[in-house]
Design an enzyme around this catalytic site. Structure first.
Site, PDB file in Angstrom:
ATOM      1  N   ASP A   1       5.550  -5.630   5.598  1.00 28.37           N
ATOM      2  CA  ASP A   1       6.012  -7.136   5.907  1.00 28.37           C
ATOM      3  C   ASP A   1       5.902  -8.000   4.562  1.00 28.37           C
ATOM      4  O   ASP A   1       6.884  -8.929   4.339  1.00 28.37           O
ATOM      5  CB  ASP A   1       5.287  -7.661   7.066  1.00 28.37           C
ATOM      6  CG  ASP A   1       3.787  -7.808   6.922  1.00 28.37           C
ATOM      7  OD1 ASP A   1       3.438  -7.234   5.694  1.00 28.37           O
ATOM      8  OD2 ASP A   1       3.114  -8.422   7.609  1.00 28.37           O
TER       9      ASP A   1
ATOM     10  N   THR B   1       4.753   1.382   6.343  1.00 25.23           N
ATOM     11  CA  THR B   1       3.352   1.063   6.470  1.00 25.23           C
ATOM     12  C   THR B   1       2.735   2.021   7.339  1.00 25.23           C
ATOM     13  O   THR B   1       3.176   2.455   8.238  1.00 25.23           O
ATOM     14  CB  THR B   1       3.110  -0.511   7.051  1.00 25.23           C
ATOM     15  OG1 THR B   1       1.699  -0.400   7.307  1.00 25.23           O
ATOM     16  CG2 THR B   1       3.869  -0.652   8.271  1.00 25.23           C
TER      17      THR B   1
ATOM     18  N   ASP C   1       2.953  -1.534  11.966  1.00 23.67           N
ATOM     19  CA  ASP C   1       3.029  -2.817  12.627  1.00 23.67           C
ATOM     20  C   ASP C   1       4.144  -3.681  12.510  1.00 23.67           C
ATOM     21  O   ASP C   1       4.097  -4.914  12.527  1.00 23.67           O
ATOM     22  CB  ASP C   1       1.722  -3.840  12.420  1.00 23.67           C
ATOM     23  CG  ASP C   1       1.483  -4.009  10.588  1.00 23.67           C
ATOM     24  OD1 ASP C   1       2.532  -3.509  10.049  1.00 23.67           O
ATOM     25  OD2 ASP C   1       0.816  -4.627  10.325  1.00 23.67           O
TER      26      ASP C   1
ATOM     27  N   ARG D   1      -5.825  -3.588   9.485  1.00 23.51           N
ATOM     28  CA  ARG D   1      -6.231  -4.981   9.438  1.00 23.51           C
ATOM     29  C   ARG D   1      -6.187  -5.776  10.684  1.00 23.51           C
ATOM     30  O   ARG D   1      -6.829  -6.291  11.156  1.00 23.51           O
ATOM     31  CB  ARG D   1      -5.370  -5.457   8.543  1.00 23.51           C
ATOM     32  CG  ARG D   1      -6.253  -6.046   7.213  1.00 23.51           C
ATOM     33  CD  ARG D   1      -5.688  -6.449   5.960  1.00 23.51           C
ATOM     34  NE  ARG D   1      -4.423  -6.156   5.439  1.00 23.51           N
ATOM     35  CZ  ARG D   1      -4.172  -5.866   4.297  1.00 23.51           C
ATOM     36  NH1 ARG D   1      -5.145  -5.938   3.446  1.00 23.51           N
ATOM     37  NH2 ARG D   1      -2.923  -5.482   3.933  1.00 23.51           N
TER      38      ARG D   1
ATOM     39  N   ARG E   1       0.771  -4.737  -5.117  1.00 20.49           N
ATOM     40  CA  ARG E   1       0.963  -5.925  -4.187  1.00 20.49           C
ATOM     41  C   ARG E   1       1.279  -7.112  -5.004  1.00 20.49           C
ATOM     42  O   ARG E   1       0.878  -8.332  -4.480  1.00 20.49           O
ATOM     43  CB  ARG E   1      -0.335  -6.184  -3.359  1.00 20.49           C
ATOM     44  CG  ARG E   1      -0.838  -5.008  -2.561  1.00 20.49           C
ATOM     45  CD  ARG E   1      -1.898  -5.349  -1.617  1.00 20.49           C
ATOM     46  NE  ARG E   1      -2.467  -4.140  -0.765  1.00 20.49           N
ATOM     47  CZ  ARG E   1      -1.742  -3.611   0.234  1.00 20.49           C
ATOM     48  NH1 ARG E   1      -0.775  -4.310   0.784  1.00 20.49           N
ATOM     49  NH2 ARG E   1      -2.319  -2.676   0.833  1.00 20.49           N
TER      50      ARG E   1
ATOM     51  N   GLY F   1       0.792  -1.092  -0.008  1.00 18.68           N
ATOM     52  CA  GLY F   1      -0.154   0.107   0.069  1.00 18.68           C
ATOM     53  C   GLY F   1       0.921   1.341   0.031  1.00 18.68           C
ATOM     54  O   GLY F   1       1.856   1.152   0.592  1.00 18.68           O
TER      55      GLY F   1
ATOM     56  N   ASP G   1       0.296   1.288   9.002  1.00 19.36           N
ATOM     57  CA  ASP G   1      -0.334   0.532  10.101  1.00 19.36           C
ATOM     58  C   ASP G   1       0.770   0.513  11.125  1.00 19.36           C
ATOM     59  O   ASP G   1       0.175   0.109  12.289  1.00 19.36           O
ATOM     60  CB  ASP G   1      -0.440  -0.941   9.455  1.00 19.36           C
ATOM     61  CG  ASP G   1      -1.629  -1.008   8.791  1.00 19.36           C
ATOM     62  OD1 ASP G   1      -2.457   0.145   8.457  1.00 19.36           O
ATOM     63  OD2 ASP G   1      -1.857  -1.996   8.022  1.00 19.36           O
TER      64      ASP G   1
HETATM   65  O1  F6P Z   1      -1.096  -1.008   3.759  1.00 21.97           O
HETATM   66  C1  F6P Z   1      -1.839  -1.194   4.769  1.00 21.97           C
HETATM   67  C2  F6P Z   1      -3.243  -0.912   4.568  1.00 21.97           C
HETATM   68  O2  F6P Z   1      -3.388   0.315   4.524  1.00 21.97           O
HETATM   69  C3  F6P Z   1      -4.266  -1.559   5.602  1.00 21.97           C
HETATM   70  O3  F6P Z   1      -4.345  -0.834   6.728  1.00 21.97           O
HETATM   71  C4  F6P Z   1      -5.380  -1.619   4.779  1.00 21.97           C
HETATM   72  O4  F6P Z   1      -6.175  -2.842   5.243  1.00 21.97           O
HETATM   73  C5  F6P Z   1      -4.862  -2.256   3.389  1.00 21.97           C
HETATM   74  O5  F6P Z   1      -3.593  -1.437   3.109  1.00 21.97           O
HETATM   75  C6  F6P Z   1      -5.807  -1.589   2.320  1.00 21.97           C
HETATM   76  O6  F6P Z   1      -5.016  -2.212   1.139  1.00 21.97           O
HETATM   77  P1  F6P Z   1      -5.679  -2.017  -0.431  1.00 21.97           P
HETATM   78  O7  F6P Z   1      -5.167  -0.506  -0.809  1.00 21.97           O
HETATM   79  O8  F6P Z   1      -4.926  -2.880  -1.289  1.00 21.97           O
HETATM   80  O9  F6P Z   1      -7.232  -2.123  -0.413  1.00 21.97           O
END
Ligand code: F6P
Length: 347
Positions: free
Chosen positions: A103, A125, A129, A171, A72, A10, A127
């Site tokens: 990760d 990230t 995490d 998440r 991704r 992301g 997040d």
């Molecule tokens: O990069 C992490 C994140 O922002 C999470 O918090 C979220 O669940 C996910 O990416 C969303 O991903 P995408 O943009 O692929 O829907």
């Protein structure tokens, strides 16, 4: 040396500042050449890239997103993918690779390093995490963005004496909900680490709503902050169950579900606001630009020290490097003691 750089997973505020840090240090301090692979590992698999220099990285650290794109794409999930990545790097004459990601991206970086390439990771990230670093760049920009939104939602909630459920990203780790919730002075914060008690939430909201019926002036905002990965016994996920290449579900649903459920159980008019990718595309705050720039510069130093399978990290205020495996060992979940301590006083 030719250094490759990629951004995976992301997007995250501060990615461009890392790219500038890498290009600046590589060109100015070492006389290297730098290429940026387009769209994360996809660009390595497809040999699509752009030469980076002082000119085209000028001024980018103020901008969110990533100038070289991201995806991704997971080479490890494709037949012979790691081997293709390795041979493409070698065909292009890439002497070292800087992989900027969370990760998933760093997990692939570890595999490519184990296969023989010189790879240094940069933890990214919103997040927050990732273990082995005190904080990931982008996190505090996302928290600021969520806090600004919560401030707005508080105003609207108070005006109408309504519940507004604010769904934020996160998440598996509830760091954004935790810190934006505290910053927004919200006493109802739901994170994935702690399944919440729906009945208890509803009865607290009923009490506060009733108190607010008498006087608009003394009314409290009825904002609930919920991380997208939070759950309670009654919650059934609303998403379609599809997974990305790293096996992650596409979440988002709890905010609307919770607002409907609160309204059904309490009769209080309720709304949901899902912040989603606004948190990712927000401009990087100064803190994240500084951290990201320092991480990018350090990654190049680590490369020139000849160390591979490393990740640059913030530790005790210094930028150091650690084994990639330390960062990947286990996710850094939100601090539940911090949440308890806050709620003990403000709930
Ligand atoms: O990069 C992490 C994140 O922002 C999470 O918090 C979220 O669940 C996910 O990416 C969303 O991903 P995408 O943009 O692929 O829907």
């Amino acid at each position: 040396m030719l250094i490759g750089v990629l951004t995976g997973g992301g997007d995250c505020p501060g990615l461009n500042a890392v790219i500038r840090g890498v290009a600046g240090r590589a060109v100015r301090a070492y006389g290297d050449e730098v290429i940026g692979f387009f769209d994360g590992w996809k660009g390595v698999l497809e040999k699509r890239f752009l030469a980076l220099d002082m000119g085209n990285t000028y001024g980018i650290s103020r901008e969110s997103g990533t100038m070289i794109g991201t995806s991704r794409t997971n080479p490890a999930a494709r037949e012979g993918g790691i081997g293709i990545a390795l041979s493409n790097l070698s065909e292009l004459g890439v002497g070292a690779l800087v992989a900027i990601g969370g990760d998933d991206t760093l997990g692939v970086a570890s595999k490519v390093a184990n296969a023989g390439a010189l790879v240094v990771g940069v933890p990214k990230t919103i997040d927050n995490d990732l273990a082995a670093t005190e904080v990931t760049f982008g996190f505090y920009s996302a928290v600021q963005s969520a806090t600004d939104a919560i401030d707005s939602l508080r105003n609207s909630s108070r005006s109408h004496n309504r519940v507004i459920v604010c769904e934020v990203m996160g998440r598996n780790a509830g760091w954004i909900a935790l810190e934006a919730g505290i910053a927004g002075a919200v006493p109802e914060i739901m994170i994935p680490e702690v399944p919440f008690d729906l009945a208890g939430l509803c009865s607290r909201l009923e009490k506060r709503h009733k108190a607010g019926e008498q006087s608009a002036i003394q009314r409290e905002a009825l904002v609930v902050v919920v991380a997208e990965g939070a759950s309670c016994a009654e919650y059934k996920r609303l998403d379609d169950g599809s997974l990305d290449e790293f096996g992650h579900p596409k979440l988002s649903g709890i905010g609307h579900w919770l607002a409907n459920e609160i309204e059904a159980r309490t009769g209080i008019e309720s709304r949901a606001s899902v912040l989603g990718h606004i948190q990712r595309g927000t401009p990087p705050i100064a803190y994240d630009r500084v951290l990201a720039t320092r991480l990018g510069m350090k990654a190049v130093d680590v490369i020139h020290d000849g160390r591979s399978h490393r990740m640059v990290a913030l530790r005790d205020g210094r930028i150091e490097d650690v084994d990639l495996a330390d960062a990947l060992a286990a996710p850094k979940l939100a601090d539940t003691a911090m949440l308890d301590d806050y709620l003990r006083t403000f709930r």
